[in-house]
Design a protein around this motif. Sequence first.
Motif, PDB file in Angstrom:
ATOM      1  N   THR A   1      -6.221   7.840   0.661  1.00  0.00           N
ATOM      2  CA  THR A   1      -7.496   7.711   1.262  1.00  0.00           C
ATOM      3  C   THR A   1      -7.274   8.716   2.718  1.00  0.00           C
ATOM      4  OG1 THR A   1      -8.180   5.698   0.320  1.00  0.00           O
ATOM      5  CG2 THR A   1      -9.175   6.328   2.120  1.00  0.00           C
TER       6      THR A   1
ATOM      7  N   LEU B   1      -4.063   3.421   0.278  1.00  0.00           N
ATOM      8  CA  LEU B   1      -4.743   3.594   1.853  1.00  0.00           C
ATOM      9  C   LEU B   1      -4.128   5.161   2.423  1.00  0.00           C
ATOM     10  CD1 LEU B   1      -6.235   2.863   4.377  1.00  0.00           C
ATOM     11  CD2 LEU B   1      -4.240   1.304   5.090  1.00  0.00           C
TER      12      LEU B   1
ATOM     13  N   ALA C   1     -12.352   6.742   0.248  1.00  0.00           N
ATOM     14  CA  ALA C   1     -11.879   5.532  -0.404  1.00  0.00           C
ATOM     15  C   ALA C   1     -12.700   5.629  -1.585  1.00  0.00           C
ATOM     16  CB  ALA C   1     -12.288   4.405   0.456  1.00  0.00           C
TER      17      ALA C   1
ATOM     18  N   TRP D   1      -1.348  -0.210  -0.003  1.00  0.00           N
ATOM     19  CA  TRP D   1      -0.813   0.528   1.235  1.00  0.00           C
ATOM     20  C   TRP D   1      -0.681   2.021   0.417  1.00  0.00           C
ATOM     21  CZ3 TRP D   1      -0.550   2.070   5.549  1.00  0.00           C
ATOM     22  CH2 TRP D   1       0.494   2.833   6.003  1.00  0.00           C
TER      23      TRP D   1
ATOM     24  N   LEU E   1      -8.463   1.280  -0.243  1.00  0.00           N
ATOM     25  CA  LEU E   1      -8.261   0.717   0.943  1.00  0.00           C
ATOM     26  C   LEU E   1      -7.157  -0.626   1.043  1.00  0.00           C
ATOM     27  CD1 LEU E   1     -11.976   0.561   2.254  1.00  0.00           C
ATOM     28  CD2 LEU E   1     -10.043   2.289   2.774  1.00  0.00           C
TER      29      LEU E   1
END
Length: 362
Positions: free
Chosen positions: A73, A70, A316, A67, A64
């Motif tokens: 994810t 994320l 995540a 970048w 998370l």
Amino acid sequence: MSASADIDLTAAEQERQERRREILAAVLRVLIPVMAALVMGGIILLILGKNPLDYYGFVLRRGLLTWGGLQETLTRMAPLLLIGAGLIVAFRAGIWNLGTDGQFLIAAVLSAALAPALITVLPDALTIIICMVVSMLAAAIWSLIPAILKARYGINEIITSLMMSFLGVSFANVLVKLFFRDPATTVPQTMSLAVEDRLPRLFDTTIHLGLIIALVVIVLVHVMMTRTAFGLKLQVVGANPAAAVHAGLRVGWLTIATFAISAGLIGLGGAVEILGVWGVVRADWNPAFGLLVVPLVFLARFNGYATIGFTLFFSALMIGGDSAARRVGVPNDFVLVLVALLLIFLAVVEYLDHLRRKKAGA
């Protein structure tokens, strides 16, 4: 102020307090299994001589807080959300569609086989739409056997859908190895769809359009199951089939429709994963997403909006778990241990809540 007004205020206050208690109980039923699974997972890590804070820290940072992580994810969320949408339809209707992996893989293989062939003669958008529709139809058709056996003969769909899932996984491999194999490769796989022909990326990121599709679908499913007459019919069938028959509902056809919609959405998840990420299916490929999503849907209480949050958490965990396992020195499958613990504690909490309600009712 009159006595009747005082009584009304007291009743309203009691109703608000009762509502707050119900919300608190619902939150605790969700948080307790999650926290208990994480704590027990930490104890297991300590027994293995590993630092649980290091493991969970790596998971959080990789999944998370960076970048790139994320983006991975959010990309992983797309197929999981579509599988979750399909399961919400089935579970709210009281049907256990556990044939997810077979439906997902058959849809994925057909998308992987069709897309490279169609892209040479059709526009990109039309190719993607056709692949998605065919994948949904194929998955829905694959679910018809357990659906008909359930609707016509009352045979337990847990057994039949699981059997069809095993057959679907094997049949998908047969399709890759015998019918859709790319002759130019040594490892059995379908032809590859070029990166530029896959689902469009969002805002110059690695996140593809499939995430938006998945979010829209799960919101529509939530609205359908909670706000429409059709969704109400499905829930009546799930809650009390005998009452549904007495009310004049066509339980058999609704059962088949539930299977078809559920499997179709799961098949859409398979298409999105191939058209958005891989572009190809290799022999023996099986991400086994299906049964992993089941606890998320139960934790969310079959609520589409809550499922989005739990899917983000689990995605995540999956993305960060691979990196954390390498850094801490535990098997990559430790994430599955956490999922198993989550299921166990979810069952315990549900059982204790059942006893509490039973005692309160007595």
